[in-house]
Enzyme design. Structure first.
Site, PDB file in Angstrom:
ATOM      1  N   ASN A   1       9.789   8.459   4.091  1.00 36.69           N
ATOM      2  CA  ASN A   1       8.670   9.239   3.568  1.00 36.69           C
ATOM      3  C   ASN A   1       7.720   9.663   4.665  1.00 36.69           C
ATOM      4  O   ASN A   1       7.589   9.001   5.697  1.00 36.69           O
ATOM      5  CB  ASN A   1       7.916   8.446   2.490  1.00 36.69           C
ATOM      6  CG  ASN A   1       6.783   7.609   3.072  1.00 36.69           C
ATOM      7  OD1 ASN A   1       5.697   8.133   3.384  1.00 36.69           O
ATOM      8  ND2 ASN A   1       7.039   6.326   3.271  1.00 36.69           N
TER       9      ASN A   1
ATOM     10  N   THR B   1       6.243   0.903   7.567  1.00 40.02           N
ATOM     11  CA  THR B   1       7.558   1.551   7.599  1.00 40.02           C
ATOM     12  C   THR B   1       8.032   1.730   9.041  1.00 40.02           C
ATOM     13  O   THR B   1       7.226   1.713   9.968  1.00 40.02           O
ATOM     14  CB  THR B   1       7.515   2.937   6.927  1.00 40.02           C
ATOM     15  OG1 THR B   1       6.504   3.715   7.564  1.00 40.02           O
ATOM     16  CG2 THR B   1       7.221   2.824   5.435  1.00 40.02           C
TER      17      THR B   1
ATOM     18  N   LYS C   1      -3.606   2.313  -2.196  1.00 38.47           N
ATOM     19  CA  LYS C   1      -3.279   3.335  -1.203  1.00 38.47           C
ATOM     20  C   LYS C   1      -4.405   3.466  -0.183  1.00 38.47           C
ATOM     21  O   LYS C   1      -5.567   3.217  -0.493  1.00 38.47           O
ATOM     22  CB  LYS C   1      -3.140   4.655  -1.967  1.00 38.47           C
ATOM     23  CG  LYS C   1      -2.169   5.606  -1.370  1.00 38.47           C
ATOM     24  CD  LYS C   1      -1.916   6.761  -2.300  1.00 38.47           C
ATOM     25  CE  LYS C   1      -1.608   7.996  -1.475  1.00 38.47           C
ATOM     26  NZ  LYS C   1      -0.650   7.760  -0.373  1.00 38.47           N
ATOM     27  N   GLY C   2      -4.048   3.845   1.023  1.00 33.67           N
ATOM     28  CA  GLY C   2      -5.019   3.929   2.111  1.00 33.67           C
ATOM     29  C   GLY C   2      -6.162   4.892   1.830  1.00 33.67           C
ATOM     30  O   GLY C   2      -5.949   5.984   1.321  1.00 33.67           O
TER      31      GLY C   2
ATOM     32  N   CYS D   1       0.471   3.623  10.528  1.00 37.16           N
ATOM     33  CA  CYS D   1       1.156   4.660   9.744  1.00 37.16           C
ATOM     34  C   CYS D   1       1.857   5.613  10.706  1.00 37.16           C
ATOM     35  O   CYS D   1       1.209   6.198  11.568  1.00 37.16           O
ATOM     36  CB  CYS D   1       0.193   5.443   8.872  1.00 37.16           C
ATOM     37  SG  CYS D   1       1.034   6.783   8.007  1.00 37.16           S
TER      38      CYS D   1
ATOM     39  N   SER E   1       0.827  -1.203   0.000  1.00 37.98           N
ATOM     40  CA  SER E   1       0.000   0.000   0.000  1.00 37.98           C
ATOM     41  C   SER E   1       0.865   1.258   0.000  1.00 37.98           C
ATOM     42  O   SER E   1       1.854   1.342   0.729  1.00 37.98           O
ATOM     43  CB  SER E   1      -0.902  -0.001   1.236  1.00 37.98           C
ATOM     44  OG  SER E   1      -1.706   1.153   1.243  1.00 37.98           O
TER      45      SER E   1
END
Lengths: 261, 309
Positions: B69, B199, B45-46, B136, B21
């Protein structure tokens, strides 16, 4: 969009760190429009780095040319590429300049920002009724005024230069000769469109002038990118529609849509 | 011919490879450069209930071994996703379009559940599964808080479970002292599968300007550098649960994906590698198949957890 393996045909040093890179890319060259860009996988950066985007300087006869300056890690690595090497290149990418111009075309470039303007000027010159064109090109010093020999060969195009140190053309910013021309056009009540590519402060200045004159302004934004295709949302520019991706909604934006911080 | 079919918590995938994603937009951006037949699913993507603007620029920094990022989940809202994005994906990719794993996030338990409910109610056959982003690092209250406390995690997973019959994958954060309580919370909340890893929280400083490079100050690290960290977490999680694991983090070549499978993953996602090489998806797929043939595995499923420790 294509992701092709392209052979390097020429890699020409034109001084002051600037180079033309010419690759064989027949399908890409045929599809390319002025203002679009290519996303280059730079050899020797494989382990960590992402691709690097470059405006297209010219695309014809099965060849795509970019004009770049070796400034960062990516472009310094690209500098090592030799004729005969192969590069993975994606393109054509992004939305470029419009295909026509109403009135005089005022092209404003700074440094290697002249690259897409050359391609655009070539296309305009090839139109059935080519517009009158004026290129305003600025740089720190004479060595930053690029491709003037090539621009000189384009019909209907006049070149006005400016340098910070006065080594060529008017001393000062490119807006000095631009403003003179804008004043004359306004007095004559003549229509024009602005096309710009270069450093952000220059783009902001051009966008402001287009908006003030209520004439179309087409601004090509230069941003660090990751994916180059609209997938990652890293290369955004603030616009009236929120954060717009320079790689897909741009790199060319309408002047009135841009919001400069 | 290796049998490449896998099942991730009820999501039948023709291959064990999907996209991570945030690296593959909404499934169509890489058209022309990616072979969709190699993908068992496309993870988008979310999305949340309403469109989200994301973070200011700069949003990324390149570092040795990866990318830091802080995009900030800029993305489309649910209505547009269902009304425009999914039909566009179907039209562009065609009849053989792989099922979508829809990554969702929200600012509240209710929002997570609401998005899941509407995705389910849409009854679109292309929507194959939900991947809950509770990890996230770049949006305050944007999921990360839900993924840092097992009790809160169980609550939000339970709420989404109650709202959907779709296969439910929960994407966990790597930066926890032990993954076990989070795995347990997902099991108890009713998750069908786990996704590991998001991440890793990270930061880059411009020393000349004495300022953070990212406008968001901090971000999340992806790329080759995170791969061994992710392998270890997949290994830990697999030992602790029967839930299938979708593994991601630094998959650049088949070897990276096979490590994940041996550590206990059922499927893998290719993420940052696509940015440099959209062909990585096909190379990973083909490399896994070749590995299975070379080592005498009839099915890729036999690789899951086939680690000799």
């Amino acid at each position: 969009m294509l992701d092709e393996t392209c052979k390097v045909l020429e890699h020409i040093d034109i001084g002051a760190g600037y180079r033309y890179l010419v690759v064989a890319a027949p399908q890409m060259a045929a599809a390319m429009e002025p203002g679009q860009f290519v996303h280059v996988r730079v050899p020797s950066l494989e382990a960590s780095a992402v691709r690097r985007p470059f405006s297209v300087f010219n695309a014809e006869d099965g060849k795509v040319t970019v004009l770049y300056k070796a400034v960062g890690r990516g472009t310094r690595a690209l500098n090592q590429v030799a004729v005969g090497d192969e590069l993975k290149i994606m393109g054509p990418l992004g939305h470029g300049f419009p295909k026509k111009c109403k009135g005089t075309a005022l092209l404003v470039g700074g440094g290697f920002g002249v690259a897409p303007l050359y391609f655009l000027a070539r296309r305009f010159a090839a139109l059935e009724t080519p517009p009158k064109m004026v290129l305003f090109v600025g740089g720190r010093t004479q060595a930053d005024l690029l491709a003037l020999d090539k621009f000189a060969a384009i019909p209907n195009l006049e070149v006005r230069t400016a340098t910070n140190d006065g080594s060529a053309g008017v001393q000062g910013l490119v807006t000095v000769p631009l403003d003179e021309a804008l004043t004359a056009l306004k007095e004559a009540g003549a229509p024009f469109e602005l096309f710009a590519c270069g450093p952000d402060p220059m783009l902001k200045a051009v966008a402001e002038r287009a908006c003030a004159a209520k004439m179309p302004g087409w601004i090509s934004m230069d941003r660090h990118m990751i994916c180059g295709v609209g997938a990652c949302y890293a290369c955004v520019q603030k616009t009236v529609r929120g954060y717009s991706r320079c790689c897909i909604e741009g790199p060319v934006f309408r002047a009135e849509d841009l919001i400069f911080d | 011919m290796t049998d490449m079919k896998v099942n991730v918590g009820g999501l039948a995938m023709a291959t064990p490879v999907t996209t991570a994603s945030g690296t593959f937009g909404y499934g169509t951006e890489y058209l022309g450069a990616v072979d969709y037949a190699k993908l068992g699913a496309v993870t988008v993507k979310g999305i949340r209930a309403e469109a989200w603007p994301g973070n200011p620029m700069p949003r990324h920094a390149i570092v040795p071994g990866g990318i830091v990022n802080a995009i900030g989940l800029q993305g489309t809202g649910l209505a547009r996703f269902l009304g425009t994005t999914v039909p566009w994906y179907k039209k562009q990719v065609g009849e053989k379009a792989p099922p979508l794993i829809v990554n969702i996030w929200g600012g509240s338990v209710e929002e997570y559940a609401d998005v899941a409910r509407q995705l389910t109610a849409a009854q679109n056959p292309l929507i194959g599964a939900i991947e809950m982003n509770v990890s996230c690092p770049n949006v305050k209250a944007g999921g990360h808080t839900f993924g840092q406390d097992p009790a809160v995690l169980k609550e939000v997973v339970s709420a989404v479970r109650a709202a959907t019959t779709l296969p439910l994958i929960v994407k966990l954060a790597p930066n926890v002292p032990s993954i076990m309580p989070y795995v347990r919370a997902c099991e108890e909340g009713g998750a069908d599968a786990l996704a590991l890893i998001n991440t890793i929280p990270a930061m880059v400083i411009d020393v000349e300007r004495r300022r953070p490079v990212l406008a968001n100050v901090t971000g999340g690290l992806s790329g080759r550098a995170v791969h061994p960290v992710a392998v270890k977490l997949v290994y830990d999680a697999h030992k602790a649960t029967q839930l299938p694991i979708l593994a991601m983090g630094g998959v650049y070549e088949a070897k990276d994906a096979i490590e994940f499978l041996l550590a206990g993953a059922t499927a893998v996602a290719v993420g940052s590698a696509t940015f440099t090489n959209p062909g990585a998806i096909a190379e990973v797929h083909d490399g896994i198949a070749a590995y299975c043939e070379r080592h005498g595995f009839a099915s890729v499923r036999d690789l899951t957890g086939a680690l000799d420790v």
